[in-house]
Design an enzyme around this catalytic site. Structure first.
Site, PDB file in Angstrom:
ATOM      1  N   GLY A  11     -27.484  -4.972  23.162  1.00 60.19           N
ATOM      2  CA  GLY A  11     -26.371  -4.097  23.237  1.00 60.19           C
ATOM      3  C   GLY A  11     -26.550  -3.041  24.334  1.00 60.19           C
ATOM      4  O   GLY A  11     -27.422  -2.203  24.132  1.00 60.19           O
ATOM      5  N   GLY A  13     -24.265  -0.899  25.117  1.00 62.24           N
ATOM      6  CA  GLY A  13     -23.208  -0.008  25.234  1.00 62.24           C
ATOM      7  C   GLY A  13     -23.626   1.556  25.033  1.00 62.24           C
ATOM      8  O   GLY A  13     -24.924   1.821  25.657  1.00 62.24           O
ATOM      9  N   PHE A  14     -23.176   2.416  24.442  1.00 62.27           N
ATOM     10  CA  PHE A  14     -23.781   3.884  24.537  1.00 62.27           C
ATOM     11  C   PHE A  14     -24.898   4.106  24.035  1.00 62.27           C
ATOM     12  O   PHE A  14     -25.958   4.568  24.490  1.00 62.27           O
ATOM     13  CB  PHE A  14     -22.526   4.912  24.127  1.00 62.27           C
ATOM     14  N   GLY A  15     -25.275   3.359  22.746  1.00 59.20           N
ATOM     15  CA  GLY A  15     -26.727   3.599  22.241  1.00 59.20           C
ATOM     16  C   GLY A  15     -27.719   2.818  22.829  1.00 59.20           C
ATOM     17  O   GLY A  15     -28.761   3.382  23.038  1.00 59.20           O
ATOM     18  N   VAL A  79     -26.726 -12.512  20.859  1.00 64.01           N
ATOM     19  CA  VAL A  79     -27.769 -12.853  19.629  1.00 64.01           C
ATOM     20  C   VAL A  79     -27.233 -13.325  18.506  1.00 64.01           C
ATOM     21  O   VAL A  79     -25.884 -12.625  18.115  1.00 64.01           O
ATOM     22  CB  VAL A  79     -28.318 -11.273  19.156  1.00 64.01           C
ATOM     23  N   GLU A 175      -3.425   8.495  22.743  1.00 69.68           N
ATOM     24  CA  GLU A 175      -3.694   8.366  24.494  1.00 69.68           C
ATOM     25  C   GLU A 175      -2.767   7.187  24.799  1.00 69.68           C
ATOM     26  O   GLU A 175      -2.228   7.450  26.018  1.00 69.68           O
ATOM     27  CB  GLU A 175      -5.294   8.400  24.725  1.00 69.68           C
ATOM     28  N   ASP A 317     -22.351   2.526  16.386  1.00 70.17           N
ATOM     29  CA  ASP A 317     -21.296   2.080  15.410  1.00 70.17           C
ATOM     30  C   ASP A 317     -21.897   0.990  14.369  1.00 70.17           C
ATOM     31  O   ASP A 317     -21.311   0.817  13.382  1.00 70.17           O
ATOM     32  CB  ASP A 317     -20.269   1.369  16.315  1.00 70.17           C
TER      33      ASP A 317
HETATM   34  C1  LIG Z   1     -10.401   2.227  22.914  1.00 65.08           C
HETATM   35  C2  LIG Z   1     -11.613   3.031  22.315  1.00 65.08           C
HETATM   36  C3  LIG Z   1     -11.657   4.385  22.710  1.00 65.08           C
HETATM   37  C4  LIG Z   1     -12.880   5.136  22.404  1.00 65.08           C
HETATM   38  N1  LIG Z   1     -12.534   6.678  22.861  1.00 65.08           N
HETATM   39  C5  LIG Z   1     -13.621   7.361  22.352  1.00 65.08           C
HETATM   40  C6  LIG Z   1     -13.623   8.686  22.744  1.00 65.08           C
HETATM   41  O1  LIG Z   1     -12.755   9.103  23.578  1.00 65.08           O
HETATM   42  N2  LIG Z   1     -14.671   9.471  22.421  1.00 65.08           N
HETATM   43  C7  LIG Z   1     -15.866   8.935  21.719  1.00 65.08           C
HETATM   44  O2  LIG Z   1     -16.857   9.707  21.390  1.00 65.08           O
HETATM   45  N3  LIG Z   1     -15.841   7.571  21.352  1.00 65.08           N
HETATM   46  C8  LIG Z   1     -14.838   6.919  21.466  1.00 65.08           C
HETATM   47  N4  LIG Z   1     -14.811   5.556  21.259  1.00 65.08           N
HETATM   48  C9  LIG Z   1     -15.809   4.923  20.292  1.00 65.08           C
HETATM   49  C10 LIG Z   1     -17.117   4.817  21.256  1.00 65.08           C
HETATM   50  O3  LIG Z   1     -16.729   3.963  22.273  1.00 65.08           O
HETATM   51  C11 LIG Z   1     -18.069   4.050  20.377  1.00 65.08           C
HETATM   52  O4  LIG Z   1     -18.316   4.934  19.297  1.00 65.08           O
HETATM   53  C12 LIG Z   1     -19.601   3.799  21.082  1.00 65.08           C
HETATM   54  O5  LIG Z   1     -19.141   2.705  22.200  1.00 65.08           O
HETATM   55  C13 LIG Z   1     -20.521   3.278  20.280  1.00 65.08           C
HETATM   56  O6  LIG Z   1     -21.667   2.908  20.911  1.00 65.08           O
HETATM   57  P1  LIG Z   1     -22.480   1.627  20.476  1.00 65.08           P
HETATM   58  O7  LIG Z   1     -23.704   1.650  21.498  1.00 65.08           O
HETATM   59  O8  LIG Z   1     -22.742   1.585  19.131  1.00 65.08           O
HETATM   60  O9  LIG Z   1     -21.656   0.282  20.626  1.00 65.08           O
HETATM   61  P2  LIG Z   1     -21.020  -0.291  21.939  1.00 65.08           P
HETATM   62  O10 LIG Z   1     -20.685   0.935  23.048  1.00 65.08           O
HETATM   63  O11 LIG Z   1     -19.542  -0.534  21.515  1.00 65.08           O
HETATM   64  O12 LIG Z   1     -21.894  -1.408  22.545  1.00 65.08           O
HETATM   65  C14 LIG Z   1     -22.017  -2.364  21.985  1.00 65.08           C
HETATM   66  C15 LIG Z   1     -22.631  -3.519  22.833  1.00 65.08           C
HETATM   67  O13 LIG Z   1     -23.200  -4.436  22.174  1.00 65.08           O
HETATM   68  C16 LIG Z   1     -22.741  -5.653  22.796  1.00 65.08           C
HETATM   69  N5  LIG Z   1     -22.866  -6.752  21.802  1.00 65.08           N
HETATM   70  C17 LIG Z   1     -22.160  -6.898  20.721  1.00 65.08           C
HETATM   71  N6  LIG Z   1     -22.648  -7.824  19.850  1.00 65.08           N
HETATM   72  C18 LIG Z   1     -23.698  -8.475  20.441  1.00 65.08           C
HETATM   73  C19 LIG Z   1     -24.347  -9.714  20.315  1.00 65.08           C
HETATM   74  N7  LIG Z   1     -24.214 -10.208  19.307  1.00 65.08           N
HETATM   75  N8  LIG Z   1     -25.306  -9.975  21.197  1.00 65.08           N
HETATM   76  C20 LIG Z   1     -25.549  -9.207  22.385  1.00 65.08           C
HETATM   77  N9  LIG Z   1     -24.610  -8.237  22.734  1.00 65.08           N
HETATM   78  C21 LIG Z   1     -23.769  -7.723  21.782  1.00 65.08           C
HETATM   79  C22 LIG Z   1     -21.338  -5.463  23.448  1.00 65.08           C
HETATM   80  O14 LIG Z   1     -21.061  -6.361  24.419  1.00 65.08           O
HETATM   81  C23 LIG Z   1     -21.705  -4.074  23.944  1.00 65.08           C
HETATM   82  O15 LIG Z   1     -21.964  -3.958  25.182  1.00 65.08           O
HETATM   83  C24 LIG Z   1     -13.599   4.671  21.532  1.00 65.08           C
HETATM   84  C25 LIG Z   1     -13.676   3.463  21.242  1.00 65.08           C
HETATM   85  C26 LIG Z   1     -12.775   2.578  21.744  1.00 65.08           C
HETATM   86  C27 LIG Z   1     -12.748   0.961  21.448  1.00 65.08           C
END
Ligand SMILES: Cc1cc2nc3c(=O)[nH]c(=O)nc-3n(C[C@H](O)[C@H](O)[C@H](O)COP(=O)(O)OP(=O)(O)OC[C@H]3O[C@@H](n4cnc5c(N)ncnc54)[C@H](O)[C@@H]3O)c2cc1C
Length: 440
Positions: A11, A13-15, A79, A175, A317
């Protein structure tokens, strides 16, 4: 045999991005695996859905982000399985073939997806907004809805097409509601046959409050502002059924007992309510015996690792730790922490103490000139909060090109009172304009 230990990050994403970046100078090989080719800035997804920003401005490619980090390679793939005993993950690649990828350390940051409170059958009638594809599908639906309303002389159909119901009164729902109310006013001058200003925006929230994580004076400000923009706020109200023609809601308010659900005929029902952790959470729970909570999040140890597997970490998350909310900041801080922990282990230094979250506050936009924000005991609302909101979002976007692009779009929106992203990708075919609800 590998020359240096390999860290696989699931992933970007942010983490995951934060972890991989902080491993840049460590003596490791980093492999980032993501099922998409971009890092998605979810907090601005609603601006793609409402035509302010283009997809690319909030979703830089993962390869471009890591182009200068030579120890890091990218694998586009999903994955599908993890072998914790054999230290391997199974990846279904872009070519559809499955391959195995060995690791010494595994960081699972696969985030969350929509959850419909057990009503999977609603999915095909709803517009969720968790992925870029879903945001673009929603934008097309909003544009199509106004076009269809303009095409008919039937007042009832017009009313249905210009009714938008948003389920979920958290920051995303608020929003979107504020933006939809603004869109309706902005494009009014272009639609001469309908009064798009009369568009109905209904915000449905199951709990007793909008924006439950904010202090009451800020919640009050948001409620007042949305109501002034014409948004109908329905608190203590649950969605009980959704179909292609609208939604049935039930308000459990005093005096409503015994009354049946209320029908709202709506062309567009948007889902901004529940989320559930990636299925990888349950998979890891089954494999390692780690507890998985009701949102599918894995309960991790104080250092974000899984019980009995100090080489496997869950962050963001997907992880349940100290009741932290599903927000960008915990995910980024956990990513940074795990990278530091791995660096110290490799250097043979004393282990890090447990992860500690530093709360930097929260904010939500309400309208083009209004927001609410709370941080370090301070509360802001109105234009000062909107300026703070804009600065923070620009600072957290990845890449200078995107920062400048977003700033110029916002300036364009303020100066012209119009929005640039108004393309319907498909023209009118045999059955009219078709908007596909995206599976994401
Ligand atoms: C519409 C919306 C608005 C938001 N607004 C805010 C805000 O204003 N402020 C705030 O703090 N938070 C906000 N959030 C929450 C925030 O975006 C999440 O808490 C944050 O993105 C979590 O980060 P993460 O790295 O856990 O997951 P994510 O950022 O969701 O990243 C997960 C990544 O894993 C990848 N992935 C998933 N499953 C697989 C797999 N099986 N194999 C390979 N890759 C995979 C995905 O493609 C993605 O790139 C918002 C969320 C949404 C949906």
């Amino acid at each position: 045999m590998r020359n240096v230990p390999r860290v696989v990050v699931i992933g970007a994403g942010f983490g995951g991005l934060s972890a991989a970046r902080h491993l840049g100078r460590a003596p490791v090989e980093v492999v980032v695996v993501d099922r998409t080719n971009h890092h998605l800035f979810q907090p601005l997804l609603y601006q793609v859905a409402t035509g302010i920003l283009s997809s690319g401005e909030i979703a830089p490619s993962i390869r471009s982000i890591f182009r200068r980090q030579r120890s890091t390679s990218i694998t586009l793939g999903k994955v599908t399985a993890v072998d914790v005993a054999g230290h391997q993950v199974e990846v279904c690649g872009a070519d559809g073939e499955s391959k195995r990828l060995g690791y010494d350390y595994l960081i699972v940051a696969a985030g969350a997806h929509d959850s419909y409170f057990g009503h999977h059958e609603w999915a095909r009638h709803l517009f969720p907004m968790k992925t870029l594809a879903q945001a673009v599908a929603l934008r097309e639906q909003i544009l199509t809805a106004f076009e269809r309303a303009a095409e008919t002389a039937d007042r009832e159909k017009q009313r249905r097409w210009t009714t938008f119901v948003i389920v979920g009164g958290g920051p995303t729902g608020v929003e979107l509601a504020g933006q939809l109310a603004t869109v309706a006013v902005q494009i009014q001058r272009e639609f001469r046959l309908i009064d798009s200003e009369q568009a109905r925006v209904v915000l449905v929230e199951g709990g007793g409050e909008l924006l439950a994580s904010f202090a009451e004076p800020l919640r009050h400000h948001a409620r007042k502002k949305l109501a002034a923009m014409g948004v109908e706020i329905r608190l203590g109200t649950m969605a009980v059924n959704v179909d292609d023609d609208g939604i049935d809601i039930h308000t459990a308010a005093k005096g409503n007992d015994g009354r049946g659900p209320e029908r709202i005929a709506a062309g567009t029902v948007i889902w901004a309510a529940g989320v559930e952790a990636s299925p990888l959470g349950r998979l890891l729970g089954d494999l390692t015996g780690a507890e998985v909570d009701h949102k599918g999040r894995v309960r991790v140890g104080p250092d974000c690792s899984l019980p009995g597997h100090p080489e496997v970490f869950c962050i963001g998350d997907l992880a349940a730790l100290n009741d932290l909310p599903g927000l960008c900041e915990p995910a980024m801080q956990e990513g940074r922490y795990v990278a530091k922990l791995i660096r110290r282990r490799l250097a043979g230094q004393a282990p890090l103490g447990p992860f500690r979250y530093r709360d930097l506050g929260t904010m939500a936009a309400i309208s083009p000139g209004d927001a609410i924000a709370q941080a370090f005991g301070l509360r802001l609302s109105g234009l000062p909060a909107k300026v703070a909101w804009a600065l923070v979002h620009i600072a957290f976007l990845v890449g200078w090109g995107n920062r400048l692009g977003v700033l110029s779009r916002w300036a364009h929106d303020i100066v012209t009172g119009n929005r640039s992203e108004r393309v319907l990708l498909e023209g009118v075919g045999e059955g009219g304009v078709v908007v596909r609800r995206s599976e994401g």
